[in-house]
Design an enzyme around this catalytic site. Structure first.
Site, PDB file in Angstrom:
ATOM      1  CE  LYS A  22      -3.304   2.913   2.735  1.00  0.00           C
ATOM      2  NZ  LYS A  22      -4.271   2.857   3.937  1.00  0.00           N
ATOM      3  CD  GLU A  26      -6.344   8.722  10.514  1.00  0.00           C
ATOM      4  OE1 GLU A  26      -5.828   7.847  10.724  1.00  0.00           O
ATOM      5  OE2 GLU A  26      -6.427   9.362   9.412  1.00  0.00           O
TER       6      GLU A  26
END
Length: 302
Positions: A51, A101
Protein backbone atom coordinates in the site's frame (compact mmCIF):
# COMPACT_ATOMS: atom_id res chain seq x y z
CA UNK A 1 -14.08 28.63 24.38
CA UNK A 2 -12.73 25.54 22.63
CA UNK A 3 -14.25 25.35 19.15
CA UNK A 4 -15.99 22.05 19.79
CA UNK A 5 -17.78 23.43 22.87
CA UNK A 6 -18.56 26.87 21.39
CA UNK A 7 -22.37 27.14 20.95
CA UNK A 8 -21.78 29.41 17.94
CA UNK A 9 -20.30 26.42 16.08
CA UNK A 10 -23.87 25.32 15.29
CA UNK A 11 -24.66 28.57 13.47
CA UNK A 12 -24.03 29.26 9.78
CA UNK A 13 -21.02 31.40 8.93
CA UNK A 14 -20.74 34.49 6.81
CA UNK A 15 -19.70 33.79 3.18
CA UNK A 16 -15.96 34.16 2.54
CA UNK A 17 -14.92 37.70 1.71
CA UNK A 18 -12.58 36.47 -1.05
CA UNK A 19 -15.18 34.24 -2.74
CA UNK A 20 -14.61 34.37 -6.50
CA UNK A 21 -11.24 36.09 -6.14
CA UNK A 22 -8.99 33.02 -6.14
CA UNK A 23 -6.64 31.75 -8.82
CA UNK A 24 -6.29 27.94 -8.66
CA UNK A 25 -3.47 25.74 -9.95
CA UNK A 26 -3.25 21.94 -9.68
CA UNK A 27 0.14 20.41 -8.83
CA UNK A 28 0.17 17.75 -10.16
CA UNK A 29 -2.83 17.81 -12.49
CA UNK A 30 -5.63 15.32 -12.02
CA UNK A 31 -4.42 13.36 -15.06
CA UNK A 32 -0.83 13.25 -13.79
CA UNK A 33 -2.05 12.11 -10.38
CA UNK A 34 -4.12 9.31 -11.92
CA UNK A 35 -1.05 8.19 -13.89
CA UNK A 36 0.98 8.00 -10.65
CA UNK A 37 -1.75 5.88 -9.05
CA UNK A 38 -1.76 3.59 -12.09
CA UNK A 39 2.02 3.18 -11.84
CA UNK A 40 1.80 2.37 -8.12
CA UNK A 41 -0.98 -0.17 -8.70
CA UNK A 42 1.11 -1.97 -11.34
CA UNK A 43 4.03 -2.22 -8.92
CA UNK A 44 1.81 -3.55 -6.13
CA UNK A 45 0.28 -6.15 -8.43
CA UNK A 46 3.81 -7.35 -9.19
CA UNK A 47 4.31 -7.89 -5.43
CA UNK A 48 6.75 -5.03 -4.77
CA UNK A 49 4.79 -3.57 -1.81
CA UNK A 50 1.27 -3.58 -0.31
CA UNK A 51 0.00 0.00 0.00
CA UNK A 52 1.02 3.59 -0.59
CA UNK A 53 -0.74 6.88 0.13
CA UNK A 54 -0.34 9.30 -2.78
CA UNK A 55 -1.25 12.97 -2.48
CA UNK A 56 -1.65 16.01 -4.67
CA UNK A 57 -1.99 19.74 -4.04
CA UNK A 58 -4.00 22.76 -5.11
CA UNK A 59 -2.28 26.14 -5.02
CA UNK A 60 -4.66 29.07 -4.42
CA UNK A 61 -3.68 32.73 -4.62
CA UNK A 62 -5.61 35.96 -4.04
CA UNK A 63 -4.86 39.68 -4.02
CA UNK A 64 -6.95 40.07 -0.85
CA UNK A 65 -5.59 39.62 2.70
CA UNK A 66 -6.20 36.20 4.24
CA UNK A 67 -8.72 36.11 7.10
CA UNK A 68 -7.41 33.04 8.91
CA UNK A 69 -9.70 33.26 11.98
CA UNK A 70 -12.74 33.33 9.68
CA UNK A 71 -11.40 30.34 7.72
CA UNK A 72 -10.90 28.40 10.93
CA UNK A 73 -14.43 29.19 12.11
CA UNK A 74 -15.90 27.99 8.82
CA UNK A 75 -13.86 24.78 9.00
CA UNK A 76 -15.01 24.15 12.56
CA UNK A 77 -18.67 24.86 11.80
CA UNK A 78 -18.72 22.56 8.77
CA UNK A 79 -17.24 19.66 10.79
CA UNK A 80 -17.89 20.42 14.48
CA UNK A 81 -16.89 16.89 15.54
CA UNK A 82 -13.51 17.17 13.82
CA UNK A 83 -10.23 18.56 15.14
CA UNK A 84 -9.76 22.12 13.90
CA UNK A 85 -6.35 23.73 14.29
CA UNK A 86 -4.21 26.71 13.29
CA UNK A 87 -0.48 26.63 14.05
CA UNK A 88 2.15 29.23 13.07
CA UNK A 89 4.95 27.54 11.13
CA UNK A 90 7.13 30.54 10.26
CA UNK A 91 7.10 34.25 9.51
CA UNK A 92 3.78 34.97 7.82
CA UNK A 93 2.96 31.25 7.49
CA UNK A 94 0.25 29.19 9.21
CA UNK A 95 -0.82 25.56 9.01
CA UNK A 96 -4.57 25.24 9.46
CA UNK A 97 -7.15 22.57 8.89
CA UNK A 98 -9.92 20.34 10.20
CA UNK A 99 -8.65 16.79 10.69
CA UNK A 100 -11.15 13.95 11.16
CA UNK A 101 -8.48 11.54 12.43
CA UNK A 102 -7.35 11.16 16.05
CA UNK A 103 -3.87 9.63 16.08
CA UNK A 104 -3.88 9.06 19.83
CA UNK A 105 -5.04 10.65 23.08
CA UNK A 106 -3.97 9.87 26.64
CA UNK A 107 -5.88 10.81 29.77
CA UNK A 108 -4.45 9.22 32.88
CA UNK A 109 -3.78 5.54 32.16
CA UNK A 110 -6.30 5.36 29.32
CA UNK A 111 -5.39 5.78 25.67
CA UNK A 112 -7.58 6.07 22.59
CA UNK A 113 -6.64 5.88 18.92
CA UNK A 114 -9.06 6.26 16.02
CA UNK A 115 -7.48 5.19 12.72
CA UNK A 116 -9.41 6.04 9.55
CA UNK A 117 -8.78 4.32 6.22
CA UNK A 118 -11.16 3.51 3.40
CA UNK A 119 -13.23 6.44 2.18
CA UNK A 120 -15.92 7.50 -0.26
CA UNK A 121 -17.23 10.96 -1.21
CA UNK A 122 -20.61 12.00 0.18
CA UNK A 123 -23.61 12.89 -1.95
CA UNK A 124 -26.04 15.78 -1.60
CA UNK A 125 -28.84 13.31 -2.38
CA UNK A 126 -29.85 11.56 0.86
CA UNK A 127 -30.66 8.20 -0.72
CA UNK A 128 -27.41 8.14 -2.69
CA UNK A 129 -25.45 9.25 0.39
CA UNK A 130 -26.86 6.32 2.39
CA UNK A 131 -26.15 3.91 -0.48
CA UNK A 132 -22.50 5.05 -0.63
CA UNK A 133 -22.10 4.62 3.13
CA UNK A 134 -23.55 1.09 3.03
CA UNK A 135 -21.36 0.18 0.05
CA UNK A 136 -18.25 1.40 1.88
CA UNK A 137 -19.01 -0.91 4.82
CA UNK A 138 -19.10 -3.86 2.38
CA UNK A 139 -16.21 -2.87 0.09
CA UNK A 140 -13.53 -5.58 0.10
CA UNK A 141 -10.94 -3.12 -1.18
CA UNK A 142 -11.66 -0.53 1.53
CA UNK A 143 -12.01 -3.10 4.32
CA UNK A 144 -8.58 -4.49 3.40
CA UNK A 145 -7.06 -1.01 3.33
CA UNK A 146 -8.59 -0.30 6.74
CA UNK A 147 -7.44 -3.61 8.26
CA UNK A 148 -3.83 -2.88 7.27
CA UNK A 149 -3.92 0.39 9.22
CA UNK A 150 -5.67 -1.05 12.28
CA UNK A 151 -3.16 -3.92 12.44
CA UNK A 152 -0.27 -1.45 12.37
CA UNK A 153 -1.85 0.64 15.15
CA UNK A 154 -2.41 -2.51 17.23
CA UNK A 155 1.21 -3.61 16.85
CA UNK A 156 2.57 -0.13 17.69
CA UNK A 157 0.46 0.33 20.84
CA UNK A 158 0.53 -3.22 22.25
CA UNK A 159 4.01 -2.89 23.87
CA UNK A 160 2.76 0.08 25.91
CA UNK A 161 -0.42 -1.56 27.23
CA UNK A 162 -1.59 -4.14 29.74
CA UNK A 163 -4.83 -4.43 27.76
CA UNK A 164 -5.87 -3.23 24.33
CA UNK A 165 -9.35 -3.44 22.83
CA UNK A 166 -9.50 -3.56 19.01
CA UNK A 167 -13.01 -4.06 17.55
CA UNK A 168 -13.30 -6.73 14.87
CA UNK A 169 -15.30 -4.62 12.41
CA UNK A 170 -15.04 -0.91 11.53
CA UNK A 171 -17.87 1.57 11.81
CA UNK A 172 -18.54 4.73 9.82
CA UNK A 173 -17.74 8.35 10.54
CA UNK A 174 -18.75 11.24 8.33
CA UNK A 175 -17.47 14.71 7.61
CA UNK A 176 -19.18 17.32 5.48
CA UNK A 177 -17.57 15.83 2.36
CA UNK A 178 -16.53 12.21 3.09
CA UNK A 179 -17.53 8.88 4.64
CA UNK A 180 -14.66 7.02 6.37
CA UNK A 181 -14.23 3.55 7.81
CA UNK A 182 -13.33 4.02 11.47
CA UNK A 183 -12.07 1.84 14.34
CA UNK A 184 -11.78 3.15 17.89
CA UNK A 185 -8.92 1.42 19.72
CA UNK A 186 -8.75 1.79 23.52
CA UNK A 187 -6.19 0.56 26.02
CA UNK A 188 -4.74 0.69 29.53
CA UNK A 189 -1.14 1.85 29.87
CA UNK A 190 1.40 -0.44 31.53
CA UNK A 191 3.57 2.52 32.61
CA UNK A 192 1.79 5.70 33.82
CA UNK A 193 4.86 7.72 32.81
CA UNK A 194 4.29 7.04 29.09
CA UNK A 195 3.17 10.36 27.61
CA UNK A 196 0.74 11.10 24.80
CA UNK A 197 3.63 12.40 22.71
CA UNK A 198 5.59 9.15 23.16
CA UNK A 199 2.56 7.19 21.99
CA UNK A 200 2.07 9.50 19.01
CA UNK A 201 5.65 9.20 17.85
CA UNK A 202 5.48 5.39 18.20
CA UNK A 203 2.44 5.37 15.90
CA UNK A 204 3.53 7.88 13.28
CA UNK A 205 3.51 7.43 10.33
CA UNK A 206 0.69 4.90 10.13
CA UNK A 207 -0.18 3.19 6.83
CA UNK A 208 -3.10 5.63 6.62
CA UNK A 209 -0.71 8.43 5.59
CA UNK A 210 2.32 6.54 4.29
CA UNK A 211 1.75 2.90 3.32
CA UNK A 212 3.19 -0.51 4.00
CA UNK A 213 5.93 -1.56 4.36
CA UNK A 214 6.59 1.90 5.74
CA UNK A 215 10.13 2.45 4.45
CA UNK A 216 9.36 1.21 0.96
CA UNK A 217 6.13 3.21 0.78
CA UNK A 218 7.99 6.37 1.82
CA UNK A 219 10.47 5.79 -1.02
CA UNK A 220 7.62 5.35 -3.52
CA UNK A 221 6.04 8.61 -2.31
CA UNK A 222 9.37 10.35 -2.94
CA UNK A 223 9.46 8.94 -6.46
CA UNK A 224 5.85 9.65 -7.49
CA UNK A 225 4.88 12.88 -5.67
CA UNK A 226 6.35 15.97 -7.39
CA UNK A 227 6.30 18.14 -4.25
CA UNK A 228 7.46 18.25 -0.63
CA UNK A 229 4.65 17.46 1.82
CA UNK A 230 5.98 19.84 4.46
CA UNK A 231 3.75 19.49 7.54
CA UNK A 232 1.02 17.61 5.66
CA UNK A 233 0.46 14.09 7.10
CA UNK A 234 2.48 14.99 10.17
CA UNK A 235 0.78 15.34 13.53
CA UNK A 236 -0.49 18.30 15.51
CA UNK A 237 -1.77 18.45 19.06
CA UNK A 238 -0.81 19.07 22.66
CA UNK A 239 0.66 17.42 25.74
CA UNK A 240 0.75 18.72 29.31
CA UNK A 241 3.21 18.25 32.18
CA UNK A 242 1.37 15.11 33.35
CA UNK A 243 1.75 13.42 29.97
CA UNK A 244 -1.90 13.75 29.03
CA UNK A 245 -2.57 14.99 25.53
CA UNK A 246 -4.26 14.62 22.19
CA UNK A 247 -2.58 14.30 18.78
CA UNK A 248 -4.29 14.25 15.40
CA UNK A 249 -3.07 13.57 11.88
CA UNK A 250 -2.53 16.77 9.87
CA UNK A 251 -4.90 16.05 6.99
CA UNK A 252 -7.68 18.20 5.44
CA UNK A 253 -5.24 21.04 5.86
CA UNK A 254 -3.55 23.90 4.03
CA UNK A 255 -0.44 26.00 4.39
CA UNK A 256 -1.32 29.70 4.36
CA UNK A 257 1.23 32.39 3.53
CA UNK A 258 0.96 36.16 3.40
CA UNK A 259 2.52 37.79 0.32
CA UNK A 260 4.50 41.02 0.25
CA UNK A 261 1.84 42.63 -1.94
CA UNK A 262 -0.76 42.18 0.83
CA UNK A 263 -2.48 39.18 -0.69
CA UNK A 264 -2.20 35.56 0.29
CA UNK A 265 -1.54 32.03 -0.88
CA UNK A 266 -2.97 28.70 0.23
CA UNK A 267 -1.50 25.31 -0.56
CA UNK A 268 -4.12 22.59 -0.09
CA UNK A 269 -3.28 18.90 0.30
CA UNK A 270 -5.32 15.75 -0.28
CA UNK A 271 -4.28 12.11 -0.50
CA UNK A 272 -5.76 8.65 -1.00
CA UNK A 273 -4.71 5.18 0.08
CA UNK A 274 -3.71 3.15 -2.97
CA UNK A 275 -3.82 -0.66 -2.92
CA UNK A 276 -3.62 -3.27 -5.68
CA UNK A 277 -7.38 -3.06 -6.35
CA UNK A 278 -7.44 0.75 -6.58
CA UNK A 279 -8.88 2.59 -9.56
CA UNK A 280 -6.84 5.66 -10.64
CA UNK A 281 -10.01 7.58 -11.50
CA UNK A 282 -11.67 6.70 -8.18
CA UNK A 283 -8.62 7.85 -6.20
CA UNK A 284 -8.48 11.09 -8.20
CA UNK A 285 -12.16 11.67 -7.40
CA UNK A 286 -11.53 10.92 -3.71
CA UNK A 287 -8.77 13.53 -3.46
CA UNK A 288 -11.04 16.00 -5.27
CA UNK A 289 -13.77 15.42 -2.68
CA UNK A 290 -11.29 15.87 0.17
CA UNK A 291 -10.21 19.23 -1.26
CA UNK A 292 -13.81 20.38 -0.80
CA UNK A 293 -13.25 20.66 2.98
CA UNK A 294 -11.02 23.66 2.41
CA UNK A 295 -12.42 24.93 -0.87
CA UNK A 296 -15.81 25.43 0.78
CA UNK A 297 -14.15 27.27 3.66
CA UNK A 298 -12.62 29.85 1.31
CA UNK A 299 -15.44 30.05 -1.23
CA UNK A 300 -13.91 28.31 -4.24
CA UNK A 301 -16.39 26.45 -6.44
CA UNK A 302 -14.62 24.08 -8.85
Amino acid sequence: PALRTDPLVALPTEPPATAGGWKVREAPSGAEYAASVEAAVARMRSGEFDKVVLARTLELSTDSPLDLPAMLQRLARRDPRGYSFAVPTGAGRTLLGASPELLVSRHGNRLTANPLAGSTPRSADLAEDVRRAAALLESAKDLHEHAVVVDAVHKALAPFCTELDVPERPTLVRTATMWHLSTTVTGELAEPATSALELATALHPTPAVCGTPTGHARDVIGELEPFDRGHYTGMVGWSDARGDGEWVVTIRCAEAEETRSGGGQLRLFAGAGVVADSSPEAERAETGAKFRTFLDAVGVDR
